[in-house]
Design a protein around this motif. Structure first.
Motif, PDB file in Angstrom:
ATOM      1  N   HIS A   1       0.854  -1.181   0.000  1.00  0.00           N
ATOM      2  CA  HIS A   1       0.000   0.000   0.000  1.00  0.00           C
ATOM      3  C   HIS A   1       0.897   1.242   0.000  1.00  0.00           C
ATOM      4  N   HIS A   2       0.319   2.350  -0.359  1.00  0.00           N
ATOM      5  CA  HIS A   2       1.072   3.598  -0.372  1.00  0.00           C
ATOM      6  C   HIS A   2       0.778   4.394   0.893  1.00  0.00           C
TER       7      HIS A   2
ATOM      8  N   THR B   1       6.928  12.374   1.657  1.00  0.00           N
ATOM      9  CA  THR B   1       6.815  12.048   0.241  1.00  0.00           C
ATOM     10  C   THR B   1       5.982  10.769   0.144  1.00  0.00           C
ATOM     11  N   LEU B   2       5.744  10.305  -1.059  1.00  0.00           N
ATOM     12  CA  LEU B   2       4.967   9.080  -1.254  1.00  0.00           C
ATOM     13  C   LEU B   2       5.887   7.865  -1.116  1.00  0.00           C
ATOM     14  N   TYR B   3       5.501   6.917  -0.291  1.00  0.00           N
ATOM     15  CA  TYR B   3       6.271   5.691  -0.088  1.00  0.00           C
ATOM     16  C   TYR B   3       5.414   4.483  -0.456  1.00  0.00           C
ATOM     17  N   LEU B   4       6.068   3.446  -0.956  1.00  0.00           N
ATOM     18  CA  LEU B   4       5.433   2.148  -1.102  1.00  0.00           C
ATOM     19  C   LEU B   4       5.753   1.379   0.173  1.00  0.00           C
TER      20      LEU B   4
ATOM     21  N   TRP C   1       9.157   5.592 -11.447  1.00  0.00           N
ATOM     22  CA  TRP C   1       7.818   6.041 -11.062  1.00  0.00           C
ATOM     23  C   TRP C   1       7.937   7.317 -10.230  1.00  0.00           C
ATOM     24  N   GLN C   2       8.676   8.254 -10.789  1.00  0.00           N
ATOM     25  CA  GLN C   2       8.946   9.512 -10.107  1.00  0.00           C
ATOM     26  C   GLN C   2       7.884  10.539 -10.469  1.00  0.00           C
ATOM     27  N   VAL C   3       7.170  11.018  -9.474  1.00  0.00           N
ATOM     28  CA  VAL C   3       6.156  12.046  -9.690  1.00  0.00           C
ATOM     29  C   VAL C   3       6.872  13.387  -9.834  1.00  0.00           C
ATOM     30  N   ILE C   4       6.758  13.966 -11.017  1.00  0.00           N
ATOM     31  CA  ILE C   4       7.419  15.233 -11.313  1.00  0.00           C
ATOM     32  C   ILE C   4       6.489  16.411 -11.034  1.00  0.00           C
ATOM     33  N   ALA C   5       5.196  16.192 -11.310  1.00  0.00           N
ATOM     34  CA  ALA C   5       4.195  17.234 -11.056  1.00  0.00           C
ATOM     35  C   ALA C   5       2.878  16.553 -10.716  1.00  0.00           C
ATOM     36  N   GLU C   6       2.048  17.287  -9.987  1.00  0.00           N
ATOM     37  CA  GLU C   6       0.761  16.721  -9.601  1.00  0.00           C
ATOM     38  C   GLU C   6      -0.407  17.320 -10.376  1.00  0.00           C
TER      39      GLU C   6
ATOM     40  N   LEU D   1       7.783  -2.190   5.738  1.00  0.00           N
ATOM     41  CA  LEU D   1       9.013  -1.695   5.121  1.00  0.00           C
ATOM     42  C   LEU D   1       8.604  -0.633   4.112  1.00  0.00           C
ATOM     43  N   GLN D   2       9.177   0.552   4.208  1.00  0.00           N
ATOM     44  CA  GLN D   2       8.786   1.649   3.325  1.00  0.00           C
ATOM     45  C   GLN D   2       9.883   1.946   2.321  1.00  0.00           C
ATOM     46  N   CYS D   3       9.463   2.073   1.060  1.00  0.00           N
ATOM     47  CA  CYS D   3      10.398   2.324  -0.040  1.00  0.00           C
ATOM     48  C   CYS D   3      10.088   3.674  -0.668  1.00  0.00           C
ATOM     49  N   GLU D   4      11.110   4.490  -0.799  1.00  0.00           N
ATOM     50  CA  GLU D   4      10.963   5.824  -1.378  1.00  0.00           C
ATOM     51  C   GLU D   4      10.611   5.760  -2.864  1.00  0.00           C
TER      52      GLU D   4
END
Length: 199
Positions: A92-93, A98-101, A168-173, A116-119
């Motif tokens: 889950h996110h 920032t957003l982590y998996l 999967w880098q969010v550059i803009a929202e 376990l959280q992944c950046e």
């Protein structure tokens, strides 16, 4: 950590004897140089397997598994197929700074790491994280001291620690803009799965 540039058998990094080589997955990539079948590509990548050095295979197929088993046997190298031993569950996110998996990692069905959280938030990181944990466990068997705190910190801060971008880098929202460097058939399939799950 030294990344092979292309293939393995003939890559310049192959002069190094690693503590634990890792072969993440095999897909049709650089076929003009590595071969036009999964077996041929696996044979080139298996060139990083060394005498008496344990190896981790992240993902495998029927065609590639036999290549890795034969090469490991030839070099008396212990082999771990990560996807057969380790599994990421409860994905889950979460959003903190920032957003982590977030995920749990199980080993042979038993909980090894919870939350376990992944950046890197792409769902395909479940496979990469399980493969990394497999390699880390071998390193610890070889005398390294990578504690749970170090592992959690490293995976959580992988982009900050390494400068890695484009996964999967969010550059803009507004509008939602994402960069991903998936560049072979397997990578693109994972990106397409992620797109399907993205509102």
């Amino acid at each position: 950590v030294i990344e092979v540039g292309l293939g393995g058998r003939l890559d310049s990094t192959n002069v190094i004897t690693p503590f634990v080589p890792v072969i993440k997955n095999i897909s049709f990539d650089h076929v003009a140089l590595l071969g036009d079948t999964l077996e041929k590509i696996a044979g080139e990548k298996a060139g990083i397997i060394k005498d008496n050095v344990p190896v981790v295979i992240g993902e495998t197929t029927t065609e590639t598994k036999k290549v890795f088993l034969e090469k490991a046997k030839k070099h008396n190298a212990a082999i771990v197929f990560a996807e057969e031993v380790y599994e990421a569950t409860n994905l889950h996110h979460v959003y903190a700074d920032t957003l982590y998996l977030a995920m749990d990692i199980e080993k042979n069905g038993k909980l090894l790491f919870d939350n376990l959280q992944c950046e890197l938030p792409g769902l395909y990181q479940r496979k990469n994280s399980a493969t990394a944990i497999a390699a880390i466990e071998i390193l610890n068997q070889l005398g390294f001291s990578l504690t749970e705190t170090i592992i959690r910190d490293g995976i959580k801060n992988v982009m900050r620690n390494t400068g890695l971008r484009g996964r999967w880098q969010v550059i803009a929202e507004k509008p939602l803009t994402i960069a991903d460097t998936g560049h072979n058939e397997a990578g693109i399939k994972e990106v397409l799965k992620q797109i399907e799950l993205t509102p």
